[in-house]
Design an enzyme around this catalytic site. Sequence first.
Site, PDB file in Angstrom:
ATOM      1  CB  SER A 144       1.850 -10.846  -0.232  1.00  0.00           C
ATOM      2  OG  SER A 144       2.789 -11.331  -1.178  1.00  0.00           O
ATOM      3  CE  LYS A 179       5.701  -4.282   1.308  1.00  0.00           C
ATOM      4  NZ  LYS A 179       6.670  -4.246   2.418  1.00  0.00           N
TER       5      LYS A 179
END
Length: 418
Positions: free
Chosen positions: A307, A58
């Site tokens: 991730s 992110k």
Amino acid sequence: MTGAETPAVTLADVRAAQERLRGHVVDTPCTASPGLSEALGVDVVLKFENLQFTGSFKDRGSLVKLLGLPDEARRRGVIAMSAGNHAQAVAHHASRLGIPAVIVMPRFTPNVKVERTRALGADVHIHGEGLEEAGAYAQELARDRGLTLIHPYDDPAIIAGQGTVALEMLAEHPDLDVIVVPVGGGGLIAGNAVAARGLRPGLEVIGVQMARYPSMLQALRGETVDCGPSTIAEGIAVKAPGRLTLPIVRALVQEILLVDEGHVERAVLRLLEMEKTVVEGAGAAGVAALTAYRERFRGRTVGVILSGGNIDLPILSSVIERGLVRSGRLVQLRVEIRDVPGALADVTRRIADADGDVVHVGHQRAFTNLPLRSAELDFVVQARGPAHIDQIVHALEAGGYVTRRVEGYAEPGGGTGV
């Protein structure tokens, strides 16, 4: 997506995002995993986005979006809704750029993510049972305060920033046949599909969702989105795929695979043991898919995006303990004894002589149907595996002790489970 439609994000956008990010985010390691490759029959290449500064991919999209804001919007400030990783990324980069940040987080967000977001300087509001309620409240605050909403996935700048992961992967490993990507709202997979398919049109992009949260798959099928209860992969527990991401996924992604909670728990433990790296549930979804769908990937070179790595320590502790039970390295044994001095010592000695490691023992006299002057001992024993447990049980039974296992979960067919 039809040929007449203009895509929301192009390969040129992703390349421009890469230039904008250069020197501001970590070019994370992208390395082959011999252990996973041997275990799964797949040439596995891991992209360690869990090693970004805030612990997830992110960082990329949020910084691209923040850097593109005009001065007036920076002065007024920004707002984001997030279950944690997007929140931390926005808070961190907004602080670096001198931009006030408000973050709305749903109630189920792990404490570690809430506290880290506060520590990064954001004004944190806890609101709603899920991202949808948090998002509605964030939009209300944005209107009332004149803040710019930094959407976690449904924004061209966010999508382009996330797509830089695939550019780095293919620069180091141009031989990849498949890239496997966790899917929540779709920002990560949309950006990476644009980048990967733009560079290599024949490369497959496969998404992974939790069986409890199959929102993207259901949307692609035209079905009503129906999601279940909470999940270990809260980072991809999204009920509403993006308006921008959905058509990109429909056009460029070959398949969405579903994995269950057990697959993800085992993947978290696998990565901890084999790669010595900590990932959260969403971050382990790709490895979980390789395990659950081995034949789908067998003999191919597969890039997997880890991730994120922001997992609560109590959750990680539970995953480890449950994994030891599943793999036959932790067992609970219930042993019947005569309730006389020395019986407990004799049982523990027999376990020790069989090289078992007692980590807990409970002694029960009252809550049992055994005759008077009898008792039950509950041992939690650490062992090397199922065969070693059999040896310990045999040693106890050879001493005349009735012994049974308190059943937990075991891997089908025994084995180590990793």
